[in-house]
Design a protein around this motif. Sequence first.
Motif, PDB file in Angstrom:
ATOM      1  N   VAL A 300       1.305 -10.748   1.166  1.00  0.00           N
ATOM      2  CA  VAL A 300       0.555 -11.744   2.290  1.00  0.00           C
ATOM      3  C   VAL A 300      -0.644 -11.270   2.851  1.00  0.00           C
ATOM      4  N   SER A 301      -1.650 -12.560   2.930  1.00  0.00           N
ATOM      5  CA  SER A 301      -2.793 -12.001   2.368  1.00  0.00           C
ATOM      6  C   SER A 301      -3.580 -12.819   3.726  1.00  0.00           C
ATOM      7  N   ILE A 302      -4.555 -11.636   4.644  1.00  0.00           N
ATOM      8  CA  ILE A 302      -5.155 -12.332   5.388  1.00  0.00           C
ATOM      9  C   ILE A 302      -6.740 -12.238   5.746  1.00  0.00           C
ATOM     10  N   ILE A 303      -7.013 -13.271   4.949  1.00  0.00           N
ATOM     11  CA  ILE A 303      -8.539 -13.099   4.968  1.00  0.00           C
ATOM     12  C   ILE A 303      -9.525 -13.674   6.420  1.00  0.00           C
ATOM     13  N   GLY A 304     -10.025 -13.281   6.962  1.00  0.00           N
ATOM     14  CA  GLY A 304     -11.185 -13.738   7.930  1.00  0.00           C
ATOM     15  C   GLY A 304     -12.188 -15.135   7.279  1.00  0.00           C
ATOM     16  N   ASN A 308     -13.702 -14.855   0.805  1.00  0.00           N
ATOM     17  CA  ASN A 308     -12.847 -14.357  -0.453  1.00  0.00           C
ATOM     18  C   ASN A 308     -11.249 -14.989  -0.051  1.00  0.00           C
ATOM     19  N   GLY A 309     -11.155 -15.414   0.885  1.00  0.00           N
ATOM     20  CA  GLY A 309      -9.886 -15.998   1.606  1.00  0.00           C
ATOM     21  C   GLY A 309      -9.065 -16.479   0.619  1.00  0.00           C
ATOM     22  N   PRO A 310      -9.648 -17.863  -0.228  1.00  0.00           N
ATOM     23  CA  PRO A 310      -8.581 -18.754  -0.653  1.00  0.00           C
ATOM     24  C   PRO A 310      -8.318 -18.495  -2.288  1.00  0.00           C
ATOM     25  N   GLY A 311      -9.274 -17.343  -2.405  1.00  0.00           N
ATOM     26  CA  GLY A 311      -8.803 -16.249  -3.860  1.00  0.00           C
ATOM     27  C   GLY A 311      -8.246 -15.959  -3.633  1.00  0.00           C
ATOM     28  N   GLU A 312      -7.496 -14.823  -2.810  1.00  0.00           N
ATOM     29  CA  GLU A 312      -6.434 -14.098  -2.118  1.00  0.00           C
ATOM     30  C   GLU A 312      -4.889 -15.071  -2.158  1.00  0.00           C
ATOM     31  N   ALA A 313      -5.245 -15.270  -1.427  1.00  0.00           N
ATOM     32  CA  ALA A 313      -4.458 -17.106  -0.766  1.00  0.00           C
ATOM     33  C   ALA A 313      -3.419 -17.364  -2.469  1.00  0.00           C
ATOM     34  N   THR A 314      -4.380 -17.581  -3.293  1.00  0.00           N
ATOM     35  CA  THR A 314      -3.492 -18.802  -4.430  1.00  0.00           C
ATOM     36  C   THR A 314      -3.369 -17.102  -5.355  1.00  0.00           C
ATOM     37  N   GLY A 319      -0.499 -16.790   2.507  1.00  0.00           N
ATOM     38  CA  GLY A 319      -1.246 -16.325   2.833  1.00  0.00           C
ATOM     39  C   GLY A 319      -2.704 -17.917   3.810  1.00  0.00           C
ATOM     40  N   LEU A 320      -3.769 -16.738   4.340  1.00  0.00           N
ATOM     41  CA  LEU A 320      -3.961 -17.421   5.099  1.00  0.00           C
ATOM     42  C   LEU A 320      -5.274 -17.087   5.452  1.00  0.00           C
ATOM     43  N   THR A 321      -6.189 -18.201   5.473  1.00  0.00           N
ATOM     44  CA  THR A 321      -7.646 -18.058   4.931  1.00  0.00           C
ATOM     45  C   THR A 321      -8.843 -18.525   6.216  1.00  0.00           C
ATOM     46  N   GLY A 322      -8.962 -18.042   6.764  1.00  0.00           N
ATOM     47  CA  GLY A 322      -9.334 -18.172   8.085  1.00  0.00           C
ATOM     48  C   GLY A 322     -11.156 -19.205   7.909  1.00  0.00           C
ATOM     49  N   SER A 323     -10.940 -20.203   9.308  1.00  0.00           N
ATOM     50  CA  SER A 323     -11.841 -21.502   9.462  1.00  0.00           C
ATOM     51  C   SER A 323     -11.898 -21.400  10.917  1.00  0.00           C
ATOM     52  N   SER A 324     -12.523 -21.922  11.118  1.00  0.00           N
ATOM     53  CA  SER A 324     -13.120 -22.914  13.401  1.00  0.00           C
ATOM     54  C   SER A 324     -11.794 -22.993  13.889  1.00  0.00           C
ATOM     55  N   LYS A 325     -11.729 -22.512  14.225  1.00  0.00           N
ATOM     56  CA  LYS A 325     -10.663 -22.750  15.302  1.00  0.00           C
ATOM     57  C   LYS A 325      -9.219 -23.353  14.834  1.00  0.00           C
ATOM     58  N   LYS A 326      -8.956 -23.767  13.595  1.00  0.00           N
ATOM     59  CA  LYS A 326      -7.766 -23.834  12.366  1.00  0.00           C
ATOM     60  C   LYS A 326      -7.841 -22.906  11.018  1.00  0.00           C
ATOM     61  N   SER A 327      -6.760 -21.817  11.132  1.00  0.00           N
ATOM     62  CA  SER A 327      -7.398 -21.679   9.323  1.00  0.00           C
ATOM     63  C   SER A 327      -6.950 -22.508   8.598  1.00  0.00           C
ATOM     64  N   LEU A 331       0.863 -21.265   0.696  1.00  0.00           N
ATOM     65  CA  LEU A 331       2.673 -21.248   0.378  1.00  0.00           C
ATOM     66  C   LEU A 331       2.241 -21.354  -1.025  1.00  0.00           C
ATOM     67  N   ASP A 332       2.877 -20.189  -1.921  1.00  0.00           N
ATOM     68  CA  ASP A 332       3.468 -19.113  -3.292  1.00  0.00           C
ATOM     69  C   ASP A 332       1.969 -20.270  -3.840  1.00  0.00           C
ATOM     70  N   GLY A 333       0.508 -19.827  -3.242  1.00  0.00           N
ATOM     71  CA  GLY A 333      -0.187 -19.720  -3.887  1.00  0.00           C
ATOM     72  C   GLY A 333      -1.399 -21.387  -4.032  1.00  0.00           C
ATOM     73  N   ILE A 334      -0.547 -21.938  -3.392  1.00  0.00           N
ATOM     74  CA  ILE A 334      -1.232 -23.374  -2.872  1.00  0.00           C
ATOM     75  C   ILE A 334      -1.220 -23.907  -1.523  1.00  0.00           C
ATOM     76  N   ARG A 335      -2.665 -24.859  -1.879  1.00  0.00           N
ATOM     77  CA  ARG A 335      -3.013 -24.987   0.539  1.00  0.00           C
ATOM     78  C   ARG A 335      -2.163 -25.868   0.986  1.00  0.00           C
ATOM     79  N   GLN A 336      -1.043 -25.776   1.989  1.00  0.00           N
ATOM     80  CA  GLN A 336      -0.601 -26.231   2.882  1.00  0.00           C
ATOM     81  C   GLN A 336      -1.205 -27.218   3.502  1.00  0.00           C
ATOM     82  N   LYS A 337      -1.353 -29.082   3.724  1.00  0.00           N
ATOM     83  CA  LYS A 337      -1.712 -29.476   4.453  1.00  0.00           C
ATOM     84  C   LYS A 337      -1.494 -28.473   5.871  1.00  0.00           C
ATOM     85  N   GLU A 338      -0.827 -28.042   6.098  1.00  0.00           N
ATOM     86  CA  GLU A 338      -0.158 -27.351   8.057  1.00  0.00           C
ATOM     87  C   GLU A 338      -1.371 -26.433   8.381  1.00  0.00           C
ATOM     88  N   ARG A 339      -2.387 -26.531   8.743  1.00  0.00           N
ATOM     89  CA  ARG A 339      -3.338 -25.671   9.198  1.00  0.00           C
ATOM     90  C   ARG A 339      -2.096 -24.774  10.731  1.00  0.00           C
TER      91      ARG A 339
END
Length: 373
Positions: A300-304, A308-314, A319-327, A331-339
Motif C-alpha cells: 500500500v503506497s501513500i504519497i503526499g 513520486n505518487g503515480p510511480g509508486e502507486a502503479t 495506492g494513494l497520490t496526494g492532490s488538492s482537496k481530493k487525492s 487499485l492494482d496499479g490502475i488509476r481509478q475514477k474514484e477520488r
Amino acid sequence: MFKESPIIRRKSRQIMVGNVPVGGNAPIAVQSMTNTLTTDVSATVKQIKALEAVGADIVRVSVPTMDAAEAFKEIKKQVSVPLVTDIHFDYRIALKVAEYGADCLRINPGNIGREDRVRAVVESARDKGIPIRIGVNGGSLEKDIQEKYTEPTAEALLESAMRHVDILDRLNFHDFKVSVKASDVFLAVGSYRLLAKQIDNPLHLGITEAGGLRSGAVKSSVGLGLLLSEGIGDTLRVSLAADPVEEVKVGFDILKSLKLRSRGINFIACPSCSRQEFDVISTVNELEQRVEDIMTPMDVSIIGCIVNGPGEATVSDLGLTGSSKKSGYYLDGIRQKERFDNDNLVDQLEQRIRAKAKLMDQANKIDIKEIDK
C-alpha cells in the motif's frame, strides 16, 4: 522492482519445532520470548497469546527452577504456538519440561555438567522427538575460552559453539539449531559467518541485548539484515528492551524489507514535505494501527503529492497520490475514477484495504483448491 527476493539462502537441514519447520526451504521463522514470571501462569499465557496474535511462529519461555517447570506444564496446556524452554545448568529441569511437552530445549550441553547428565537430556529429546537449540552468547563464554582470547571475538564464539556441537555429534544427535549472539553488530555478524561455513544445521539469528525499541530495532535491522542478505539464517529473534510484541513486529518488518516473508501490509509512504496535499505522517500512523490485524500480504503506497505518487502507486496493490482537496486512488496499479476526500482519508483507505484483503484471501483459497485437484 523485485517481486521476489533475489537472496539465495544457505542450504541447511530442517528440524521441526512443534509444527513449525525451521531450516531447509521453510520460511524464516520469527520468535520472541516472554518476560513475565513463568510461575505466573495466567500472565505468561496472556503474553504468549498476544505474541501469537501478531504472528509469532515460536515463543521461548525461561524455566530457571523446578517450580517454573511445573508452571510450564500448565502453560503448555493453554497455548497452541510452539514453545522453546530456556534452561541453564540443571539437567533435571530439561528432563521435566521434555516430559511436559516442550517443543524445543534451549540448552548448552557443556553447561549441563557430567556426560551422563548430558546423555540423559539428549536421550529424552531423542525419544520425544524434541530438537535442541545451542545458544552461545558473547557475554557468557566459558572461562577457558575467555582466557584464551582475552575478549569476545568471532573465533571465540565459534569455538564455544563447536564445543557444544561436538558433544551432540558424539551422542549421534543432529536435530539441533545453533545461535552465536552478541550485542556488538560486527561481532555477531562475524561469528555467524564463520559458523555458517562449519555446519549445515539451522541457524537462529539475533543481536542480543540490542537496546530499547528504537535503537534496538535499528541495531537488529543492520546486523540481521547483513546476514539475511547473504542467505544466512533460518529463524530469528529481535531482542528489545520493550514489549515482546514489538520484537515480532520488527522481525517481520526486517523480513518483509528483504522480501523473505510477506505477512501483513507493506506500507510505502513518503516522509512528507511542503508539497504534500494531506498530512501523510498522521494518516500512515493511524492507518497502521487500524489495519494491524490484517495478515494478507499487500503493498500500500501513500504519497503526499504527484511527483513520486503515480510511480509508486502503479506498482502497489493499492495506492494513494496526494492532490488538492481530493487525492488520486489506484487499485492494482490502475488509476481509478474514484477520488478520496483529503479530510477523511483514513476511513476511506481502511475500507478499501479490508475489501482488497478479503478478495486476495478468497483468491488464494481458490488457488489452493485448484492445486489440490
